[in-house]
Design a protein around this motif. Structure first.
Motif, mmCIF file in Angstrom:
data_model
loop_
_atom_site.group_PDB
_atom_site.id
_atom_site.type_symbol
_atom_site.label_atom_id
_atom_site.label_comp_id
_atom_site.label_asym_id
_atom_site.label_seq_id
_atom_site.Cartn_x
_atom_site.Cartn_y
_atom_site.Cartn_z
ATOM 1 N N CYS A 180 -20.340 13.851 3.056
ATOM 2 C CA CYS A 180 -19.862 12.575 3.700
ATOM 3 C C CYS A 180 -18.840 11.952 4.265
ATOM 4 C CB CYS A 180 -21.334 11.994 3.328
ATOM 5 S SG CYS A 180 -21.855 11.284 1.989
ATOM 6 N N ARG A 181 -19.230 10.682 4.154
ATOM 7 C CA ARG A 181 -17.200 10.318 4.147
ATOM 8 C C ARG A 181 -17.969 8.913 3.406
ATOM 9 N NH1 ARG A 181 -15.148 12.855 8.245
ATOM 10 N NH2 ARG A 181 -12.966 13.106 7.307
ATOM 11 N N GLN A 182 -19.557 8.086 3.125
ATOM 12 C CA GLN A 182 -19.934 6.917 2.783
ATOM 13 C C GLN A 182 -21.144 7.631 1.777
ATOM 14 O OE1 GLN A 182 -19.937 4.779 5.820
ATOM 15 N NE2 GLN A 182 -22.162 4.063 5.380
ATOM 16 N N MET A 183 -20.915 6.236 0.552
ATOM 17 C CA MET A 183 -21.963 6.734 -0.499
ATOM 18 C C MET A 183 -22.885 5.752 -1.202
ATOM 19 S SD MET A 183 -25.195 8.461 -1.109
ATOM 20 C CE MET A 183 -24.471 9.442 -0.301
ATOM 21 N N SER A 184 -23.421 4.791 -1.217
ATOM 22 C CA SER A 184 -23.736 3.619 -2.408
ATOM 23 C C SER A 184 -24.338 4.137 -3.090
ATOM 24 C CB SER A 184 -24.541 2.748 -1.632
ATOM 25 O OG SER A 184 -25.805 2.831 -1.052
ATOM 26 N N ASN A 185 -24.770 3.277 -4.138
ATOM 27 C CA ASN A 185 -24.912 3.311 -5.188
ATOM 28 C C ASN A 185 -26.454 3.120 -4.693
ATOM 29 O OD1 ASN A 185 -24.044 3.216 -7.348
ATOM 30 N ND2 ASN A 185 -23.117 1.448 -7.181
ATOM 31 N N ALA A 186 -26.756 2.244 -3.926
ATOM 32 C CA ALA A 186 -28.417 2.314 -3.228
ATOM 33 C C ALA A 186 -29.509 2.926 -3.536
ATOM 34 C CB ALA A 186 -28.164 0.670 -2.473
ATOM 35 N N ALA A 187 -28.337 3.525 -2.302
ATOM 36 C CA ALA A 187 -28.889 5.100 -1.649
ATOM 37 C C ALA A 187 -28.993 6.393 -3.055
ATOM 38 C CB ALA A 187 -27.742 5.862 -0.529
ATOM 39 N N LEU A 188 -28.009 6.148 -3.665
ATOM 40 C CA LEU A 188 -28.634 6.858 -4.774
ATOM 41 C C LEU A 188 -29.673 7.233 -5.628
ATOM 42 C CD1 LEU A 188 -24.853 8.168 -5.874
ATOM 43 C CD2 LEU A 188 -26.831 9.836 -5.098
ATOM 44 N N VAL A 189 -29.908 5.687 -5.530
ATOM 45 C CA VAL A 189 -30.784 5.245 -6.404
ATOM 46 C C VAL A 189 -32.251 5.670 -6.482
ATOM 47 C CG1 VAL A 189 -32.235 3.439 -7.389
ATOM 48 C CG2 VAL A 189 -29.628 2.947 -7.804
ATOM 49 N N THR A 190 -32.310 5.520 -4.696
ATOM 50 C CA THR A 190 -33.054 5.401 -3.650
ATOM 51 C C THR A 190 -33.533 6.920 -4.255
ATOM 52 O OG1 THR A 190 -33.064 3.703 -2.017
ATOM 53 C CG2 THR A 190 -34.495 5.254 -1.444
ATOM 54 N N ILE A 191 -33.151 8.022 -3.331
ATOM 55 C CA ILE A 191 -32.903 9.420 -3.587
ATOM 56 C C ILE A 191 -33.801 9.566 -4.850
ATOM 57 C CG2 ILE A 191 -31.873 11.583 -3.265
ATOM 58 C CD1 ILE A 191 -29.630 10.071 -1.365
ATOM 59 N N ALA A 192 -33.084 9.331 -5.667
ATOM 60 C CA ALA A 192 -33.054 9.927 -6.990
ATOM 61 C C ALA A 192 -35.013 9.518 -7.098
ATOM 62 C CB ALA A 192 -32.647 9.046 -8.462
ATOM 63 N N ARG A 193 -35.229 8.374 -6.942
ATOM 64 C CA ARG A 193 -36.414 8.312 -7.162
ATOM 65 C C ARG A 193 -37.379 8.520 -6.259
ATOM 66 N NH1 ARG A 193 -35.744 1.104 -8.275
ATOM 67 N NH2 ARG A 193 -34.644 1.768 -9.561
ATOM 68 N N ASN A 194 -37.150 8.910 -5.121
ATOM 69 C CA ASN A 194 -38.176 10.172 -4.005
ATOM 70 C C ASN A 194 -38.199 10.937 -4.857
ATOM 71 O OD1 ASN A 194 -37.629 7.381 -2.130
ATOM 72 N ND2 ASN A 194 -36.172 8.318 -1.195
ATOM 73 N N ARG A 195 -37.233 11.592 -4.940
ATOM 74 C CA ARG A 195 -37.321 13.368 -5.620
ATOM 75 C C ARG A 195 -37.245 13.410 -6.780
ATOM 76 N NH1 ARG A 195 -39.355 13.275 -1.795
ATOM 77 N NH2 ARG A 195 -40.991 13.846 -3.417
ATOM 78 N N PRO A 196 -37.710 13.322 -7.492
ATOM 79 C CA PRO A 196 -37.987 13.115 -8.872
ATOM 80 C C PRO A 196 -37.577 15.147 -9.443
ATOM 81 C CG PRO A 196 -39.492 12.100 -8.923
ATOM 82 C CD PRO A 196 -38.973 12.462 -7.279
ATOM 83 N N LYS A 197 -38.194 15.472 -8.568
ATOM 84 C CA LYS A 197 -38.772 16.628 -8.994
ATOM 85 C C LYS A 197 -36.718 17.950 -8.722
ATOM 86 C CE LYS A 197 -42.309 17.970 -10.741
ATOM 87 N NZ LYS A 197 -42.828 16.665 -10.616
ATOM 88 N N MET A 198 -35.744 17.090 -8.007
ATOM 89 C CA MET A 198 -34.373 17.386 -7.813
ATOM 90 C C MET A 198 -33.766 18.640 -8.808
ATOM 91 S SD MET A 198 -32.563 17.246 -5.025
ATOM 92 C CE MET A 198 -32.654 15.561 -4.397
#
Lengths: 588, 176
Positions: free
Chosen positions: A377-395
Motif C-alpha cells: 500500500c502507499r500509506q500506513m499509520s501507527n493507529a491502523a497497525l495497533v488496531t490490526i494487532a489488537r484485532n488479530r492476536p493470532k497473526m
C-alpha cells in the motif's frame, strides 16, 4: 539396553513421526535410536543446499525416497542476488542417481536446474513420481520432454513460477499414451502453446487428475473441452480468460464450470474480459483458494466474485480491489485465513487506486481467522497497525510493504515503530515479519523483546545504528532467517552476536555498513559459518579493511566453503588472520 | 459530444437484463464513464507525474510477477493502425485509432486530414446532411457505418476506414 524394543518395533513407532523436528529429536536420544532412525527416514528437507553436502546426506540417510531443497537466498526474488551466484542442483542429482535408485520425489526452490539434470532424473529413478520446481531456472522445455517421456509413474509435474527457456510447446506431446498417473500438472509459467489435442488426451486419460494449471496460451473457448474430461478437478488454473464475446462460448464455459463440483481452488485469469466472469460464479460457493493476482479487473467485478465465495480461505488479488472491495471481503468471507494484495502499478509515483491502510483494517476486523497477510500500500499509520494487532492476536505471518521507502505515519509523520511494536507485542505466535516505512532502532527493541517465536524477519531502509541489529540478534530466540538491505547496521552488532549466527539458517545483508575486516574476524571466530562476500567492485583485498562490503551472505554449514562460486564472491577462510588471506575460490 | 452519439443504448452486453456489466477498458485501468467530458479524458501520459528513479529490488515484487503483468507501457507503445481511404483521393492514409478517445475525436481528425465535413451522427439516419460518411470494414469484411457500436468494440473490430461520398453511402443510412 537390556529391555529395549526390537528394531522393527521402534521403526514402526518412528514411522508415525512426520515432522523433521520430531525425527531429529528422536535421533538424539541415544546411539541405537540414531541408527534406527537414519535407516528409516524417507523424507528429507535441506533448507540451504550449501549447509550440507550430498555425500554427508547420503552417508547418514541411505534410504531416502523424497528430497526437498532450497538454494538461493530469498532476496534473489527481487534481483538482489547477482546472476551466477550458485544453487546448482546437478551435483545432488548426480550423487542421488547412484545412491537413491528408488527416489520418488524431488522438490526444489530457487535452484539452478539444467536439462542435463532433468535427463538424469528421468533416466535414474524408475519409480519417480513428483517433480516440483518452484522459482527455479536454467532448464528448457527439452528437459521437460525427457521427464514426460521417461517417468512412467509420474504423478506431479509442477513448475510454479520457474523461468523456463521455452523452445516449443512440443514437450507435452512426449507423455506416452500409457501415462495415466498424473495427479497434478502446473505449466502456468510457460509461454508457448502446447498441442491442444495432446493436452486434451492427456487430461482425458488421467482419472486421478486433481490439479491442472494451464498457461496463458490455452484459449478460453477450449477450456470446456478440458473441464468435460476432468470434472473431478480440485484446483484449476485457467489460461487467458478472454475470448470474442459470443453467447455460445459463454454458455459452453458456464456449463463446463457447473460440472466441476469438487473445485476448491482457482487461479490464472490473465487478460480477463469481465463479460466472461459470471461463467464461473457457479463454483464460487465451494471455492476456498482464489488467486486473482493477474486479473486486471476493477473493484465491482472483484466484489461480485468474492462475495459469492463464502468459504474463501485464501485470496491473492491486485490492489484494484480497493478499500471498498476489502470491506466487502470482510463482510462475506468469515473463513479467510490468508490475504495477499499485490500492487498493480508498483513503480508509479502516485496511487492509481483507492487502496489504503483502511482496507487491511477492515479485513482484520471482519475476518476472525485471518493469520497471514502480505499487503502492498502507499500509506500506513501507527493507529491502523495497533488496531490490526489488537484485532488479530493470532497473526502468524505479517508482511507489509509501504511502497515509498521510509514513509512515516501519514497522519502524525512519526516513525512506525509503535505500530509494528504493537504487532509483535500482541501477536505472540508471529513467525514471519516484513517491515517497511520509517523505522528507528526502537522498533527493533520491541521486536527483540517480544517476537520470541519469530523465525523470519525482512528489513529494508530502517534503523539508525548497530543497536537495532543487536536488539534483533540478541532478543529473537527463534530467529532462523534474517535478511536486511540498505540499513546502517555494521560490525559491532554482528561481532557481538557472532555465536547467534550458528543457530540460524542464514543472514543476508546488502548495502549495509559491514566492513571486510569484520567479515574476516567473524569467519575466524565461528569456523562453521560460511561468510560469503559478494562484491562486484573486485577483490576485497584491493580496498582497505574498513571498507564496507556490497553484499554479505552468512550461513552455517557442515560442508565447509563451497567451490562453485563465480569470481565476484569470496568465502572468507578461517585463516583470515594471515596477511595473505586465502580465499577459497583459489584467489589469493 | 459523446453523449450525442448515444453509445450506451447500443452497447452489447452479456447477462440478464438489468445486470450492470462494465465493458473492458482497453488501454487504461481507470473506470470509464460515458458521461466524462473530453477534458477529463486527456491521456494519462500527459498529466501523470514522471516516474521516479527506480531502486533495485524495490518495491519487492518478483520479476515473475512483473513480467507476467500486461504492462500499461507496452500497450501504449503498439498502436492500432488502420488504412483510411477516401473516395476519389489518389492515395491512402494511415491513422492510429489508439490516439483517439472516441468517435468525436476520430471524426474531427478525418475532417482535418481530408479537408471535408462529416456532420452529425444519428442512430436512425446515420450522417444526415453530410457530403461524406465514414464507413469501416470489420473483421468479417462487411462495410459498416462508423458510430453504431461502442467505441471499444469499434476499435477492436475495425480493419480499415473508408470515407465515402454521401451519395454512395445511401444504403448505409445516409439521408442525403
Amino acid at each position: 539396553m537390556a529391555y529395549s524394543f526390537p528394531e522393527e518395533v521402534l521403526e514402526h513407532v518412528f514411522s508415525f513421526l512426520g515432522s523433521d523436528k520430531d525425527r531429529n529429536a528422536v535421533s538424539l536420544v541415544c546411539r541405537s535410536w540414531y541408527e534406527i532412525e537414519r535407516w528409516c527416514r524417507r523424507r528429507l528437507f535441506v533448507g540451504n543446499c550449501y549447509a550440507v553436502s550430498p555425500e554427508i546426506m547420503i552417508r547418514r540417510f541411505p534410504e531416502v525416497r523424497a528430497v526437498e531443497m532450497k538454494g538461493k537466498p530469498h532476496f534473489a526474488d527481487f534481483n538482489l542476488v547477482p546472476e551466477g551466484w550458485g544453487g546448482y542442483v546437478h551435483p545432488w542429482i548426480r550423487a542421488m542417481s547412484a545412491a537413491y535408485p528408488w527416489l520418488e520425489e524431488i522438490k526444489l526452490k530457487r535452484m539452478v536446474v539444467t536439462d542435463e539434470s532433468l535427463e538424469l532424473i528421468a533416466r535414474s529413478f524408475k519409480n519417480f513420481r513428483v517433480l516440483v520446481l518452484s522459482s527455479c531456472e536454467g532448464f528448457t522445455t527439452d528437459g521437460l520432454a525427457s521427464i514426460a517421456a521417461n517417468c512412467r509413474n509420474l504423478r506431479e509435474l509442477d513448475l510454479r513460477e520457474s523461468e523456463v527457456e521455452d523452445l516449443s510447446g512440443h514437450w507435452l506431446s512426449h507423455f506416452p499414451d500409457s501415462c495415466t498417473s498424473l495427479v497434478s500438472l502446473n505449466m502456468s509459467c510457460l509461454g508457448s502453446e502446447v498441442s491442444f489435442s495432446a493436452l486434451e488426451r492427456l487430461v482425458g486419460r488421467c482419472p486421478n487428475l486433481k490439479t491442472l494449471r494451464l498457461n496463458r496460451a490455452v484459449p478460453l473457448e477450449k477450456l470446456p473441452n478440458l473441464l468435460h474430461r476432468a470434472p473431478q478437478l480440485v484446483e484449476l488454473g485457467t489460461g487467458a480468460y478472454s475470448a470474442e464475446i459470443r453467447p455460445d462460448i459463454y454458455s459452453n464455459l458456464a456449463e463446463a464450470f457447473s460440472l466441476c463440483k469438487q473445485l476448491k481452488g482457482l487461479s490464472g485469469f490473465w487478460d480477463v474480459v469481465p463479460a466472461y466472469l459470471p461463467a464461473m460464479y457457479s463454483v464460487c460457493a465451494g471455492i476456498t483458494s482464489l488467486n486473482l493476482s493477474y486479473a486486471t479487473i476493477q473493484s465491482p467485478e472483484l466484489v461480485k466474485i468474492v462475495s459469492q465465495c463464502r468459504h474463501l480461505q485464501r485470496l491473492w488479488v491486485l490492489d484494484y480491489i480497493e478499500d471498498a472491495g476489502l470491506e466487502a471481503l470482510a463482510a462475506s468471507c468469515k473463513d479467510l485465513l490468508e490475504l495477499r494484495v499485490f500492487p498493480s502499478d508498483p513503480f508509479g509515483a502516485e496511487a492509481n487506486v483507492s487502496l489504503t491502510e483502511q482496507g487491511l483494517v477492515s479485513v482484520s476486523e471482519g475476518c476472525p481467522k485471518l493469520q497471514s497477510v502480505l499487503y502492498f500500500c502507499r500509506q500506513m499509520s501507527n493507529a491502523a497497525l495497533v488496531t490490526i494487532a489488537r484485532n488479530r492476536p493470532k497473526m502468524v505471518r505479517f508482511r507489509l510493504c509501504i511502497i515509498e521507502p521510509q514513509a512515516p505515519d501519514y497522519l502524525t509523520l512519526e516513525p512506525l515503530d509503535r505500530g509494528f511494536g504493537a504487532i509483535v507485542e500482541n501477536c505472540k505466535e508471529l513467525r514471519r515479519l516484513s517491515l517497511s516505512g520509517l523505522l528507528t532502532d526502537r522498533v527493533f527493541d520491541y521486536i527483540g523483546k517480544h517476537a520470541k517465536k519469530l523465525e523470519m524477519l525482512s528489513i529494508a531502509f530502517a534503523g539508525d545504528s548497530d543497536l537495532g541489529l543487536h536488539h534483533v540478534l540478541s532478543g529473537c530466540e527463534s530467529l532462523r532467517k534474517l535478511e536486511i538491505r540498505d540499513c546502517p547496521f555494521g560490525d559491532k552488532a554482528l561481532l557481538a552476536n557472532a555465536a547467534k549466527l550458528e543457530t540460524m539458517r542464514s543472514l543476508w545483508m546488502s548495502s549495509c555498513s559491514v566492513s571486510f575486516g569484520a567479515c574476516k574476524l567473524l569467519a575466524q571466530k565461528i569456523p562453521r559459518l560460511n561468510v560469503e562476500v559478494i562484491d562486484e567492485r573486485g577483490h576485497p583485498n584491493s580496498r582497505p579493511d574498513s571498507c564496507p562490503v556490497e553484499k554479505l551472505y552468512i550461513y552455517r554449514t557442515v560442508a565447509g566453503p563451497r567451490v562453485d562460486m563465480p569470481d565476484f564472491i569470496w568465502t572468507i577462510d578461517e585463516d583470515a588472520a594471515s596477511p595473505e588471506v586465502f580465499l577459497s575460490n583459489g584467489a589469493v | 459530444m459523446e453523449a450525442g452519439l448515444n453509445l450506451k443504448a447500443t452497447e452489447l452486453r452479456l447477462g440478464l437484463p438489468g445486470a450492470d456489466l462494465i465493458y473492458p477498458a482497453a488501454t487504461n485501468n481507470k473506470r470509464s464513464s460515458p458521461e466524462s467530458d473530453d477534458s477529463s479524458a486527456v491521456t494519462d501520459h500527459e498529466s501523470a507525474p514522471a516516474p521516479k528513479a527506480q531502486i533495485v529490488g524495490w518495491p519487492p515484487v518478483r520479476s515473475y510477477r512483473k513480467n507476467n503483468f500486461p504492462a500499461k507501457r507496452s500497450e501504449a507503445e503498439t498502436g492500432i493502425y488502420v488504412k483510411v481511404s477516401m473516395d476519389g483521393a489518389p492515395y491512402l492514409r494511415k491513422i492510429d485509432l489508439k490516439v483517439y478517445n472516441g468517435y468525436a475525436e476520430l471524426l474531427k481528425a478525418l475532417e482535418t486530414m481530408f479537408k471535408l465535413t462529416i456532420g452529425d451522427y444519428s442512430e436512425r439516419e446515420g450522417y444526415k446532411g453530410s457530403e461524406y460518411a465514414p464507413a469501416y470494414e470489420d473483421k468479417d469484411g462487411d462495410l459498416m457505418l462508423v458510430g453504431d457500436v461502442p467505441w471499444e468494440m469499434f476499435m477492436s473490430s475495425c480493419k480499415r476506414l473508408r470515407v465515402m461520398k454521401g451519395s454512395d453511402a445511401r444504403g448505409l443510412g445516409c439521408g442525403v
